[in-house]
Design a protein around this motif. Structure first.
Motif, PDB file in Angstrom:
ATOM      1  N   GLN A 120     -11.231  -3.274  -0.438  1.00 22.91           N
ATOM      2  CA  GLN A 120     -11.580  -2.245   0.654  1.00 22.91           C
ATOM      3  C   GLN A 120     -10.773  -1.451   0.485  1.00 22.91           C
ATOM      4  O   GLN A 120     -11.280   0.265   0.710  1.00 22.91           O
ATOM      5  CB  GLN A 120     -11.830  -3.296   1.685  1.00 22.91           C
ATOM      6  CG  GLN A 120     -12.072  -2.149   3.196  1.00 22.91           C
ATOM      7  CD  GLN A 120     -13.800  -1.318   2.968  1.00 22.91           C
ATOM      8  OE1 GLN A 120     -14.350  -2.563   2.127  1.00 22.91           O
ATOM      9  NE2 GLN A 120     -14.116  -0.489   3.139  1.00 22.91           N
ATOM     10  N   ARG A 121      -9.208  -1.506   0.334  1.00 24.12           N
ATOM     11  CA  ARG A 121      -8.537  -0.009   0.953  1.00 24.12           C
ATOM     12  C   ARG A 121      -8.871   0.786  -0.217  1.00 24.12           C
ATOM     13  O   ARG A 121      -8.192   2.019  -0.057  1.00 24.12           O
ATOM     14  CB  ARG A 121      -7.226  -0.465   1.371  1.00 24.12           C
ATOM     15  CG  ARG A 121      -5.811   0.759   1.333  1.00 24.12           C
ATOM     16  CD  ARG A 121      -6.286   1.242   2.485  1.00 24.12           C
ATOM     17  NE  ARG A 121      -5.196   2.000   2.625  1.00 24.12           N
ATOM     18  CZ  ARG A 121      -5.122   3.301   2.819  1.00 24.12           C
ATOM     19  NH1 ARG A 121      -6.502   3.195   4.601  1.00 24.12           N
ATOM     20  NH2 ARG A 121      -4.167   4.000   3.735  1.00 24.12           N
TER      21      ARG A 121
ATOM     22  N   GLN B 216       3.310  -0.536   8.066  1.00 28.49           N
ATOM     23  CA  GLN B 216       1.853  -1.662   6.912  1.00 28.49           C
ATOM     24  C   GLN B 216       1.829  -1.374   5.693  1.00 28.49           C
ATOM     25  O   GLN B 216       0.907  -1.853   5.232  1.00 28.49           O
ATOM     26  CB  GLN B 216       1.023  -1.663   7.666  1.00 28.49           C
ATOM     27  CG  GLN B 216       1.389  -2.571   9.299  1.00 28.49           C
ATOM     28  CD  GLN B 216       0.072  -3.357  10.232  1.00 28.49           C
ATOM     29  OE1 GLN B 216      -1.210  -3.212   9.420  1.00 28.49           O
ATOM     30  NE2 GLN B 216       0.307  -4.111  11.387  1.00 28.49           N
TER      31      GLN B 216
ATOM     32  N   ASP C 230       0.622  -1.414  -0.205  1.00 22.59           N
ATOM     33  CA  ASP C 230      -0.084   0.034  -0.272  1.00 22.59           C
ATOM     34  C   ASP C 230       0.902   1.347   0.163  1.00 22.59           C
ATOM     35  O   ASP C 230       1.214   2.022   1.097  1.00 22.59           O
ATOM     36  CB  ASP C 230      -0.971   0.159   1.324  1.00 22.59           C
ATOM     37  CG  ASP C 230      -1.558   1.209   1.198  1.00 22.59           C
ATOM     38  OD1 ASP C 230      -2.176   2.064   0.877  1.00 22.59           O
ATOM     39  OD2 ASP C 230      -2.588   0.732   1.857  1.00 22.59           O
TER      40      ASP C 230
ATOM     41  N   GLU D  47      -6.445 -13.501   1.155  1.00 20.94           N
ATOM     42  CA  GLU D  47      -7.700 -12.339   1.174  1.00 20.94           C
ATOM     43  C   GLU D  47      -6.891 -10.629   1.552  1.00 20.94           C
ATOM     44  O   GLU D  47      -6.768  -9.573   1.684  1.00 20.94           O
ATOM     45  CB  GLU D  47      -6.468 -13.320   3.284  1.00 20.94           C
ATOM     46  CG  GLU D  47      -6.924 -14.219   3.282  1.00 20.94           C
ATOM     47  CD  GLU D  47      -6.385 -15.040   4.929  1.00 20.94           C
ATOM     48  OE1 GLU D  47      -5.891 -14.300   5.173  1.00 20.94           O
ATOM     49  OE2 GLU D  47      -7.417 -16.334   5.179  1.00 20.94           O
ATOM     50  N   LEU D  48      -5.457 -10.804   0.860  1.00 21.31           N
ATOM     51  CA  LEU D  48      -4.947 -10.104   0.932  1.00 21.31           C
ATOM     52  C   LEU D  48      -5.971  -9.042  -0.848  1.00 21.31           C
ATOM     53  O   LEU D  48      -5.853  -7.689   0.349  1.00 21.31           O
ATOM     54  CB  LEU D  48      -3.390  -9.629  -0.104  1.00 21.31           C
ATOM     55  CG  LEU D  48      -2.025 -10.482   1.095  1.00 21.31           C
ATOM     56  CD1 LEU D  48      -0.928 -11.092   0.705  1.00 21.31           C
ATOM     57  CD2 LEU D  48      -1.994  -9.230   2.539  1.00 21.31           C
ATOM     58  N   ARG D  49      -6.309  -9.677  -1.488  1.00 15.82           N
ATOM     59  CA  ARG D  49      -7.157  -8.717  -2.677  1.00 15.82           C
ATOM     60  C   ARG D  49      -7.855  -8.234  -1.720  1.00 15.82           C
ATOM     61  O   ARG D  49      -8.378  -7.476  -2.598  1.00 15.82           O
ATOM     62  CB  ARG D  49      -7.328  -9.716  -3.658  1.00 15.82           C
ATOM     63  CG  ARG D  49      -6.011 -10.708  -4.186  1.00 15.82           C
ATOM     64  CD  ARG D  49      -5.859 -11.567  -5.324  1.00 15.82           C
ATOM     65  NE  ARG D  49      -4.820 -11.783  -6.084  1.00 15.82           N
ATOM     66  CZ  ARG D  49      -4.069 -10.812  -6.891  1.00 15.82           C
ATOM     67  NH1 ARG D  49      -4.845  -9.824  -7.612  1.00 15.82           N
ATOM     68  NH2 ARG D  49      -3.080 -11.321  -7.349  1.00 15.82           N
ATOM     69  N   GLU D  50      -8.823  -8.926  -1.556  1.00 13.75           N
ATOM     70  CA  GLU D  50     -10.533  -8.530  -0.522  1.00 13.75           C
ATOM     71  C   GLU D  50     -10.001  -6.863   0.026  1.00 13.75           C
ATOM     72  O   GLU D  50     -10.692  -6.111  -0.110  1.00 13.75           O
ATOM     73  CB  GLU D  50     -10.871  -9.573   0.516  1.00 13.75           C
ATOM     74  CG  GLU D  50     -11.424 -11.052  -0.488  1.00 13.75           C
ATOM     75  CD  GLU D  50     -12.045 -11.878   0.706  1.00 13.75           C
ATOM     76  OE1 GLU D  50     -11.276 -11.520   1.558  1.00 13.75           O
ATOM     77  OE2 GLU D  50     -11.899 -13.029   0.282  1.00 13.75           O
ATOM     78  N   ARG D  51      -8.717  -7.714   1.145  1.00 14.33           N
ATOM     79  CA  ARG D  51      -8.439  -6.283   2.185  1.00 14.33           C
ATOM     80  C   ARG D  51      -7.729  -5.094   0.637  1.00 14.33           C
ATOM     81  O   ARG D  51      -7.896  -3.569   1.298  1.00 14.33           O
ATOM     82  CB  ARG D  51      -7.012  -6.575   2.751  1.00 14.33           C
ATOM     83  CG  ARG D  51      -6.646  -5.863   4.241  1.00 14.33           C
ATOM     84  CD  ARG D  51      -5.503  -5.789   4.648  1.00 14.33           C
ATOM     85  NE  ARG D  51      -5.456  -7.317   5.142  1.00 14.33           N
ATOM     86  CZ  ARG D  51      -4.384  -8.515   5.419  1.00 14.33           C
ATOM     87  NH1 ARG D  51      -3.354  -7.753   5.092  1.00 14.33           N
ATOM     88  NH2 ARG D  51      -4.468  -9.233   5.649  1.00 14.33           N
ATOM     89  N   ALA D  52      -7.251  -5.524   0.087  1.00 15.48           N
ATOM     90  CA  ALA D  52      -6.827  -4.153  -0.970  1.00 15.48           C
ATOM     91  C   ALA D  52      -8.122  -3.100  -1.815  1.00 15.48           C
ATOM     92  O   ALA D  52      -8.031  -2.435  -2.328  1.00 15.48           O
ATOM     93  CB  ALA D  52      -6.367  -4.750  -2.709  1.00 15.48           C
TER      94      ALA D  52
ATOM     95  N   GLN E 211       2.630  -5.481   3.335  1.00 13.15           N
ATOM     96  CA  GLN E 211       1.810  -6.411   3.740  1.00 13.15           C
ATOM     97  C   GLN E 211       1.942  -8.090   2.744  1.00 13.15           C
ATOM     98  O   GLN E 211       1.619  -8.028   1.998  1.00 13.15           O
ATOM     99  CB  GLN E 211      -0.212  -5.963   4.001  1.00 13.15           C
ATOM    100  CG  GLN E 211       0.104  -4.903   4.019  1.00 13.15           C
ATOM    101  CD  GLN E 211      -1.545  -4.461   4.603  1.00 13.15           C
ATOM    102  OE1 GLN E 211      -2.500  -5.030   4.313  1.00 13.15           O
ATOM    103  NE2 GLN E 211      -1.834  -3.007   4.228  1.00 13.15           N
TER     104      GLN E 211
END
Length: 284
Positions: free
Chosen positions: A209-210, A193, A30, A202-207, A196
């Motif tokens: 959202q970000r 962070q 990020d 899971e990282l793709r889902e977090r990204a 990450q």
């Protein structure tokens, strides 16, 4: 590209021969929270015993490494550019004067992308490059013969040779650490962070959202339909990829290799048939 439903379409490990691999692991960087501290560069060098680069100041930024190389497996780019101008409404709220500097720093910790379709793997003649059970791509330095074929095969210009021995070197995503359940050194050292590490899905889902939370943000390397089938290391950027020195449309250089081999095989069979016919015709 792997299609095992348990691991998802972006997991190349089953295609590499792993019957029951663990989930694919990766990096999400990020850049909006990167502070340019270079802790990732230092941690990478210390853990992997990567030699220094000579600490040459480049003269146009605070960066002293300049780019990824055999001796820089992580590289923090410093990009100075004019800041986006505030809207008229924002100026009115601020009393008519900008409330921020007229420039901004874009910082990004770049790294090997651990591509889903990795051209470097396709061209390596010795098997020095291999796909791990985590979906990452690693160079075995004791097997590399220094041919250099992998260097032009990389669409990102990541792989490099050391001048003293000619062998190829790049990020391994700390294969020795993640095999023991540890976090790669760069992500472990990152104080904000920005880097990450985790299960790629899971990282793709977090990204996703970000990118909704950060104005002007876009994702790079996340699309499984791009020219490399998606990356195991992808990024949230605040400007176009070219601004960061990234290719806008990376394409694996060996994409057409299977079709080329098929055409070569057909041509070879046709030539062999012609020789046989000519030989039999000559005997008659």
């Amino acid at each position: 590209m792997g299609t095992n439903s348990l691991y998802g379409p972006l997991d190349p490990a089953p295609d590499a021969g792993y019957a029951e691999p663990p989930p694919r692991m990766g990096f999400f960087t990020d850049t909006s929270v990167c502070i340019g501290c270079k802790a990732c560069e230092v941690a990478c060098k210390e853990w992997n015993a990567v030699p220094d680069d000579g600490f040459d100041l480049l003269g146009h930024s605070y960066d002293n490494t300049g780019g990824l190389s055999a001796n820089s497996w992580r590289h923090v780019a410093f990009i100075e550019q004019p800041a986006p101008q505030p809207s008229m409404d924002a100026l009115a709220i601020a009393g008519g004067a900008p409330a921020h500097p007229d420039f901004r720093w874009l910082m990004m910790s770049n790294v090997c992308k651990h591509c889903t379709h990795a051209g470097c793997l396709d061209v390596c003649p010795t098997g020095a490059l291999f796909r791990t059970e985590f979906g990452t791509v690693v160079v075995q330095e004791d097997v590399c013969n220094g041919c250099g074929y992998c260097i032009p095969a990389c669409p990102y210009g990541v792989i490099d040779q050391r001048k003293d021995d000619g062998r190829a070197w790049k990020c391994t995503m700390c294969y020795d650490r993640i095999g023991d359940g540890l976090t790669p050194a760069c992500a472990q050292a990152c104080p904000t962070q920005s880097i990450q590490y985790g299960v790629l899905d899971e990282l793709r889902e977090r990204a996703a959202q970000r990118v909704q939370e950060v104005e002007g943000a876009r994702l790079y390397g996340h699309d499984e339909n791009d020219g490399v089938g998606g990356d195991g290391a992808f990024f949230l950027l605040l400007d176009e990829p070219e601004v960061y020195g990234l290719p806008p449309d990376p394409i694996v250089t060996t994409k057409e290799l299977p079709a080329m081999w098929k055409r070569a095989g057909v041509a070879g069979l046709a030539m062999a048939a012609a020789v046989v016919v000519s030989f039999l015709g000559g005997r008659s």
